[in-house]
Design a protein around this motif. Structure first.
Motif, short mmCIF file in Angstrom:
data_model
loop_
_atom_site.label_atom_id
_atom_site.label_comp_id
_atom_site.label_asym_id
_atom_site.label_seq_id
_atom_site.Cartn_x
_atom_site.Cartn_y
_atom_site.Cartn_z
N ILE A 103 136.78 -41.20 25.14
CA ILE A 103 136.09 -41.20 23.95
C ILE A 103 134.77 -41.92 23.74
O ILE A 103 134.65 -43.32 23.84
CB ILE A 103 136.74 -42.16 23.19
N LEU A 104 133.93 -40.61 22.69
CA LEU A 104 133.04 -41.13 22.90
C LEU A 104 132.43 -41.15 21.16
O LEU A 104 132.74 -40.75 20.21
CB LEU A 104 131.76 -40.10 23.37
N ALA A 105 131.25 -42.64 20.85
CA ALA A 105 130.95 -43.28 19.16
C ALA A 105 129.53 -42.92 20.03
O ALA A 105 128.66 -43.20 20.98
CB ALA A 105 131.54 -44.36 19.53
N VAL A 106 128.67 -42.60 19.02
CA VAL A 106 127.18 -42.37 18.94
C VAL A 106 126.76 -43.03 17.60
O VAL A 106 126.80 -42.64 16.81
CB VAL A 106 125.99 -40.99 19.19
N GLY A 107 125.82 -44.41 17.81
CA GLY A 107 124.94 -44.31 17.01
C GLY A 107 124.91 -45.81 17.06
O GLY A 107 124.77 -46.38 17.88
N ASN A 108 123.38 -46.27 16.01
CA ASN A 108 122.29 -47.72 16.32
C ASN A 108 123.84 -48.49 16.26
O ASN A 108 124.35 -48.26 15.26
CB ASN A 108 122.01 -48.03 15.41
N LEU A 109 123.46 -49.54 17.00
CA LEU A 109 124.79 -50.34 16.89
C LEU A 109 124.11 -51.91 15.77
O LEU A 109 123.36 -52.24 15.61
CB LEU A 109 124.57 -51.67 18.45
N TYR A 110 124.15 -50.63 15.04
CA TYR A 110 124.31 -51.74 13.58
C TYR A 110 125.11 -52.06 13.22
O TYR A 110 126.53 -51.21 13.36
CB TYR A 110 123.83 -51.10 12.44
N GLU A 111 126.03 -53.32 12.05
CA GLU A 111 126.97 -53.74 11.71
C GLU A 111 127.59 -52.24 11.00
O GLU A 111 128.83 -52.54 11.06
CB GLU A 111 127.33 -54.56 10.90
N VAL A 112 127.30 -51.60 10.11
CA VAL A 112 127.61 -50.98 8.99
C VAL A 112 127.81 -50.06 9.92
O VAL A 112 129.17 -48.67 9.56
CB VAL A 112 126.91 -50.33 7.99
N LYS A 113 127.34 -49.65 11.07
CA LYS A 113 128.68 -48.91 12.17
C LYS A 113 130.00 -48.78 12.50
O LYS A 113 130.66 -47.93 13.34
CB LYS A 113 127.71 -48.06 13.51
N GLY A 114 130.54 -50.05 12.25
CA GLY A 114 131.88 -50.40 12.51
C GLY A 114 132.32 -50.34 14.22
O GLY A 114 133.03 -50.42 14.75
N HIS A 115 130.94 -50.46 14.87
CA HIS A 115 131.55 -50.49 16.69
C HIS A 115 132.37 -51.50 16.44
O HIS A 115 132.90 -51.42 18.00
CB HIS A 115 129.89 -50.30 17.99
N ASP A 123 135.94 -36.53 25.55
CA ASP A 123 137.57 -35.41 25.60
C ASP A 123 137.46 -36.18 23.65
O ASP A 123 138.49 -35.48 22.95
CB ASP A 123 138.41 -36.29 26.24
N VAL A 124 137.16 -36.61 23.29
CA VAL A 124 137.33 -37.00 21.50
C VAL A 124 136.13 -38.41 21.23
O VAL A 124 134.85 -38.28 22.15
CB VAL A 124 138.29 -38.24 22.04
N TRP A 125 136.04 -38.12 20.41
CA TRP A 125 134.38 -38.11 19.75
C TRP A 125 134.90 -39.13 18.92
O TRP A 125 136.07 -38.50 17.78
CB TRP A 125 133.75 -37.52 19.24
N VAL A 126 134.47 -40.50 17.95
CA VAL A 126 134.97 -41.19 17.00
C VAL A 126 133.81 -41.77 16.04
O VAL A 126 132.71 -42.08 16.85
CB VAL A 126 135.42 -42.51 17.39
#
Length: 392
Positions: free
Chosen positions: A217-229, A292-295
């Motif tokens: 399961i892959l997530a791509v995005g800067n580690l900012y609060e708004v990205k919801g990680h 296999d999955v993108w989030v």
């Protein structure tokens, strides 16, 4: 308030163009953006510069100096001459920078300024007024310009004198028009475009230490609060308690000020073997091949480039229903939409895709078909070229 009908400015792939690319006059275009780091807007500028130059325009990128060097490095690697003026004054307007920018515009005989996001939009409007060069504005999302009345006034004045003001999603257009109290039809819609890129799946998975049966399961995005990680990490903790699922791992690619908090959260949930922070990566195509999955669990988005890349990669997608994402996924048929801030809903959607690969494959195919039809770099450049022309 709504944008102009997108069909006027944004004909879909395969439809008749208002003017063929060969008939459009060649221009000397400055593409201006404040940030020199990795991100969606920066990737748009990189791809737009490249495609416009391929079409015969002279393109000169302008980025504030002293930044990370990511975008300027990418542009230099493609043989662009990048102008890096340094912002020195803490005042709302750096008069020295404005003066240098005007001199640069005259020296290079720039015929059009295309500014991306708030700060460069204001400088482009002022420089355009002083040099007589028209400007176009693109806002890529976010609501930072609405936090202070001075910013709203400055952006409204910049938009009022622009040849065109663009939002990259319907929600961005609507938010701009409402926040700036602009007339209906003032904000034009131009969707971002992506150049698809994928690597070799087996090598990419081997590099990540994945077994043949692991589901990534892959997530791509800067580690900012708004990205919801942090919501994704909570969802992963819930998945870990579900019996009977295929073996899975979560990988998050990006860097930012939430890294320490996320690492602590991963330790707290005991997910060290299942959730990995990959840091800033320059091999997103390889990661997409391995996945296999993108989030995307964001709290706010415009039209995210990372999501477009996942659609072109034909991956099953789970996203928060925020910003331009529901429109991008055609209301949901090309991916699963969940409420933002809801780890339970996110965990349920991920569980569904891990358990039902046939359903995920159908979603992924529709996502790729949508991406190819609407979100190519060529289509984006077509739309901007039309807006660059003087109104008739």
């Amino acid at each position: 308030m709504e944008c102009l009908d997108a069909r006027v400015v944004a004909p879909r792939m395969g439809s008749a163009r208002l003017m063929s690319a060969s008939a459009l006059p060649r221009q000397r275009i400055a593409q201006l953006i404040e940030s020199d780091g990795p991100g969606g807007a920066e990737s748009v500028v990189l791809e737009l510069c490249t495609e416009l130059r391929r079409r015969g325009h002279v393109v000169r990128p302008v980025i504030f100096g002293g930044g990370e060097g990511w975008l300027s490095g990418k542009l230099s690697g493609r043989d662009f001459q990048v102008y890096l003026p340094v912002l020195r004054s803490a005042l709302p307007i750096d008069v020295g920078l404005l003066s240098r920018l005007c001199a640069w515009i005259r020296e290079h005989e720039i015929s059009l300024l295309h500014a991306h996001d708030f700060t460069m939009s204001v400088y482009a409007a002022l420089a355009g007024y002083l040099t007589g060069v028209p400007h176009v504005i693109t806002l890529h999302g976010g609501k930072y310009f609405a936090t202070a009345w001075k910013r709203k006034v400055a952006l409204k004045l910049a938009a009022a004198n622009a040849r065109a003001t663009v939002g990259v999603s319907q929600s961005t257009c609507d938010h701009l028009a409402t926040t700036l109290s602009l007339p209906i039809g003032t904000i034009q819609l131009v969707a971002n475009g992506v150049s698809p890129s994928r690597g070799g799946r087996e090598n990419a998975r081997r590099a990540l230490g994945l077994s043949e049966n692991d589901r990534l399961i892959l997530a791509v995005g800067n580690l900012y609060e708004v990205k919801g990680h942090r919501i994704l990490v909570d969802a992963a903790a819930q998945l870990a308690a579900v019996e009977g699922l295929p073996a899975w791992r979560v990988a998050i690619a990006g860097r930012g000020d939430e890294e320490g908090r996320l690492r602590a959260q991963i330790r707290q949930h005991g997910l060290g073997a299942q959730v990995e922070l990959l840091g800033l990566r320059d091999d997103i195509g390889d990661l997409l091949s391995a996945a296999d999955v993108w989030v995307m669990p964001s709290f706010s988005e415009g039209l995210p480039m990372a999501l477009l890349e996942a659609m072109f990669a034909q991956l099953p997608i789970v996203c928060s229903a925020v910003g331009g994402i529901p429109d991008l996924l055609n209301g949901g048929p090309a991916g699963l939409l969940v409420p933002p801030h809801d780890s339970h809903a996110l965990a349920g959607a991920l569980q569904h895709l891990l358990s039902d690969t046939r359903s995920g494959a159908a979603l992924a195919l529709r996502a790729r078909e949508l991406a190819e039809a609407r979100y190519s770099v060529a289509a984006m450049a077509d739309r901007y070229e039309a807006l660059y022309q003087p109104s008739r």
